[in-house]
Design an enzyme around this catalytic site. Structure first.
Site, PDB file in Angstrom:
ATOM      1  N   GLY A  65      -9.558  -5.751  28.683  1.00 25.41           N
ATOM      2  CA  GLY A  65      -8.460  -4.871  28.299  1.00 25.41           C
ATOM      3  C   GLY A  65      -7.160  -5.338  28.917  1.00 25.41           C
ATOM      4  O   GLY A  65      -7.113  -5.707  30.097  1.00 25.41           O
TER       5      GLY A  65
ATOM      6  N   ARG B 108      -0.274  20.822  27.159  1.00 23.44           N
ATOM      7  CA  ARG B 108      -0.603  20.459  25.787  1.00 23.44           C
ATOM      8  C   ARG B 108      -1.726  21.297  25.194  1.00 23.44           C
ATOM      9  O   ARG B 108      -1.690  21.650  24.021  1.00 23.44           O
ATOM     10  CB  ARG B 108      -0.973  18.969  25.732  1.00 23.44           C
TER      11      ARG B 108
ATOM     12  N   HIS C 278      -5.470  13.069  20.655  1.00 27.32           N
ATOM     13  CA  HIS C 278      -4.552  12.130  21.291  1.00 27.32           C
ATOM     14  C   HIS C 278      -5.215  11.323  22.407  1.00 27.32           C
ATOM     15  O   HIS C 278      -5.385  10.127  22.304  1.00 27.32           O
ATOM     16  CB  HIS C 278      -3.356  12.897  21.838  1.00 27.32           C
TER      17      HIS C 278
ATOM     18  N   ARG D 213      -4.929  16.557  30.361  1.00 29.27           N
ATOM     19  CA  ARG D 213      -3.950  15.702  31.035  1.00 29.27           C
ATOM     20  C   ARG D 213      -2.548  16.228  30.824  1.00 29.27           C
ATOM     21  O   ARG D 213      -2.150  16.543  29.710  1.00 29.27           O
ATOM     22  CB  ARG D 213      -4.040  14.269  30.498  1.00 29.27           C
TER      23      ARG D 213
ATOM     24  N   LEU E 208       0.504   6.890  31.675  1.00 25.20           N
ATOM     25  CA  LEU E 208       1.109   5.661  32.180  1.00 25.20           C
ATOM     26  C   LEU E 208       1.006   5.603  33.696  1.00 25.20           C
ATOM     27  O   LEU E 208       0.769   4.544  34.283  1.00 25.20           O
ATOM     28  CB  LEU E 208       2.580   5.592  31.748  1.00 25.20           C
TER      29      LEU E 208
END
Length: 669
Positions: free
Chosen positions: A43, A340, A433, A467, A473
């Protein structure tokens, strides 16, 4: 069922001192020994690129793999809104502890305290690292780095580069990686996909890859393996993930004994462009940052919503008093910046009540009119125009400010929908997502398979059941730059006498043979249905029975449907071409085959967890006003799932301990 004991390996001592003391006392590998040790990194997104670059700079021999044509194609570029860090530049009360607490609370108390606190500590170093690399973060007038707010918090701690933060951060990590490639310490393998993990004497010692251009299977050996392969949101078919994103590297590790932790914890993002038809193969995310200035609403009157759906009215035709700013009404303390999972469920409720505004009835408005007016007035005053400014001029000035902050996002929205979001409110709706679940790892980011590590979204460790925005990030770079370079030494310090691992041992030959047989089996089915058709059906089952809301009846039904679909797949899938050539349909088939197994485990996890928490909302477990109701007495644990060699699905548990935060019901009211 294998006898697996989950040891978190969290160091002793006060929470705020654990990482510093541990880092200063852990086992080391001397520079002269690092030159003799090989590390495989799979990755090249933020976690993988930063890890490979840092490990190479430390002196290890690194082999890094990506199935893309370039590391810059990694899905990390799609994280547009920003990256969190507890710098407190705004002087609004932020701190490492507050970021730690917000992350624990945002995850609905289902993450490991020590890992989350370490993440909050590392956040401040990440910004300094990226600035030194030249990442063009937005700055205030005086030159200081700018911050904006994100969902789930009451401070401004999100650093951003307009609406392309992920892309800019990935370029920074890519240039660090490229430097090590140029020195020869890192060898980069583009267009190579990992199809199996190789274990020797119980330790991860290599991988089997397929060259996607030629179809050739190749064996690569190393002293340890690091997976940084992202999340598995594409099990739902429609998601905000890049279409190539998949679970195969992680799932192949599961089939070799690694555990998949909390797989049902899936994040539904509230600000996506709504589904417009059956033809779609992916969804587009509008950044979380838009909720920083946009106001979310639906018409109060069902007849107004119906008129908008039918094209007889537009959002701007609805009078202010006839609008329901439902997030501001239901959650006054946080308003449009609730987390969210909360925002997504509230949007679903509004649409379920008949107030959705797209032709499908599945959309709400995200309106920037108030922000444009506010910014326009402020800009007029700063230009010395006084009070005698026309509404048109205020709007013109305000739109320029909004364009500076979100211009590329607004442009993207207009290209996709054909509507001007400066003039009309955007339409948004929740979509799959991010996946909080992932491979189980301990404090060292090592899985239960010795020598196998997992970073970033590929592991479960930091985000619990939900999250917070701008934390993906942060975790990817923290794991790659500031955690794994230290913790990998705990394993490798015991391997300095281990000679170079050979890729022609019986274990490697057997693994390659098994991969070849798996590919041949798929190609020889020669059925009548495309891989895509199976993936689409799987996605519908997942969304219907394991999506924004779940219940026992639906999950039990979904498990049976997936089992039947998997059986049908192996009887009737059609894959053209051969294994020893460029064959994207074969690539897709191996990934969908793994999704068909993961999907069942996700549903079993959701069925087992008889509570509602974060992104996991069981309809049987909710409060009187429709909010999530946790069961801390019975479910304060990490659910780590094993798929054993006899195809049995077994549950293992890591009990979570909370010694620094109080377990209490989340409230954003």
């Amino acid at each position: 069922m294998s006898n697996i004991k989950l040891e978190s390996n969290v160091p002793e001592g006060p929470l705020a001192e654990k990482w510093t003391k541990y880092r200063g006392s852990m086992n080391l590998v001397a520079p002269n020994n690092k030159r003799r040790i090989d590390v495989i990194v799979v990755g090249t997104g933020l976690a993988g690129a930063s890890a490979a670059a840092t490990l190479g700079e430390l002196g290890y021999n690194v082999h890094v793999f990506t199935f893309h044509d370039s590391p810059r194609r990694a899905h990390s570029i799609a994280a547009q809104g920003g990256i969190n860090a507890a710098k407190n530049y705004q002087n609004d009360g932020d701190s490492v502890y507050r970021l730690f607490y917000d992350t624990i609370k945002g995850g609905d108390y289902r993450s490991r305290e020590a890992n989350v606190h370490r993440l909050a500590e590392a956040s401040t170093d990440i910004i300094d690292q990226c600035v030194a690399q030249g990442v063009p973060f937005a700055r205030e007038y005086g030159g200081l780095l700018a911050n904006r707010s994100f969902g789930g918090v009451q401070v401004s701690r999100t650093f951003y580069a307009r609406g392309q933060t992920g892309q800019q951060l990935l370029i920074g990590a890519y240039q660090a990686l490229s430097r090590q490639v140029a020195t020869g310490k890192v060898k980069l393998y583009n267009r190579h996909e990992m199809l199996d993990l190789v274990k020797v004497d119980g330790k991860a010692r290599g991988i089997i890859t397929r060259n996607l251009l030629t179809g050739k299977l190749e064996r690569f050996a190393a002293h340890c393996v690091v997976l940084a392969t992202g999340g598995y949101g594409n099990v739902f078919y429609l998601s905000t993930n890049a279409m190539g994103s998949n679970v195969s590297a992680g799932w192949r590790a599961v089939r070799k004994g690694a555990l998949m932790a909390n797989p049902c914890f899936t994040q539904i993002h509230p600000t996506c462009i709504p589904v417009s038809g059956e033809y779609q193969s992916k969804l587009t995310l509008m950044s979380e940052s838009l909720r920083n200035d946009g106001r979310v609403w639906v018409p109060k009157k069902a007849e107004d919503a119906a008129a908008i759906r039918e094209g007889r009215m537009k959002g701007n035709d609805i009078a202010e008093e006839d609008r329901d700013y439902y997030l501001e009404r239901r959650y006054p303390a946080f308003g449009n910046l609730v987390p969210r999972d909360v925002a997504s469920r509230a949007a679903k409720t509004a649409c379920d009540e008949g107030n959705g505004v797209a032709p499908t009835g599945l959309a709400v408005f995200l309106d920037f009119a108030a922000a444009i007016e506010r910014y326009g007035k402020a800009e007029a005053y700063s230009l010395g125009l006084g009070d005698n400014v026309s509404d048109a001029k205020i709007r013109e000035l305000g739109e320029k400010v909004v364009e500076q902050k979100y211009g590329n996002l607004f442009e993207m929205y207009e290209k996709i929908t054909g509507e001007n979001p400066y003039k009309n409110p955007m339409k948004i709706f929740p979509a799959v997502h991010y996946t909080m679940g992932g491979l189980w790892v301990d404090y060292n980011l090592e899985t239960n398979v010795s020598g196998l590590f997992a970073l970033g979204e590929a592991n479960f460790s930091d985000h619990g059941a939900n999250r917070l925005g701008a934390s993906a990030l942060m975790q990817g770079l923290a794991d790659g730059y500031f955690v794994i370079p230290y913790t990998i030494g705990q394993f490798l310090s015991k391997e300095i006498r281990t000679p170079k691992i050979k890729n022609d041992s019986p274990e490697f030959m057997a693994a390659e043979k098994a991969v070849q047989e798996r590919l041949d089996k798929l190609l020889n089915i020669k059925g009548n249905q495309s891989v895509e058709s199976f993936h689409r059906r799987l996605g519908k089952y997942m969304w219907e029975y394991c999506g924004m809301a779940r219940n026992a009846e639906g999950l039990n039904k979904g498990i049976k449907l997936i089992q039947a679909l998997r059986e049908e797949f192996y009887k009737d899938v059609f894959i053209p071409g051969a294994a020893d050539e460029y064959n994207p349909e074969l690539e897709k088939a191996t990934r969908v085959a793994d999704f068909l197994e993961l999907g069942e485990v996700m549903m079993r996890d959701a069925l087992n967890r008889e509570e509602s928490c974060g992104g996991h909302f069981r309809e049987e477990y909710k409060t009187e006003d429709g909010e999530a109701r946790r069961n801390d007495e019975d479910f304060t644990y990490v659910a780590a799932w094993e798929w054993d060699e006899e195809n049995n699905i077994n549950l293992h548990k890591e009990q979570l301990e909370f010694n620094n935060v109080e377990l209490k019901t989340r409230s954003y009211k």
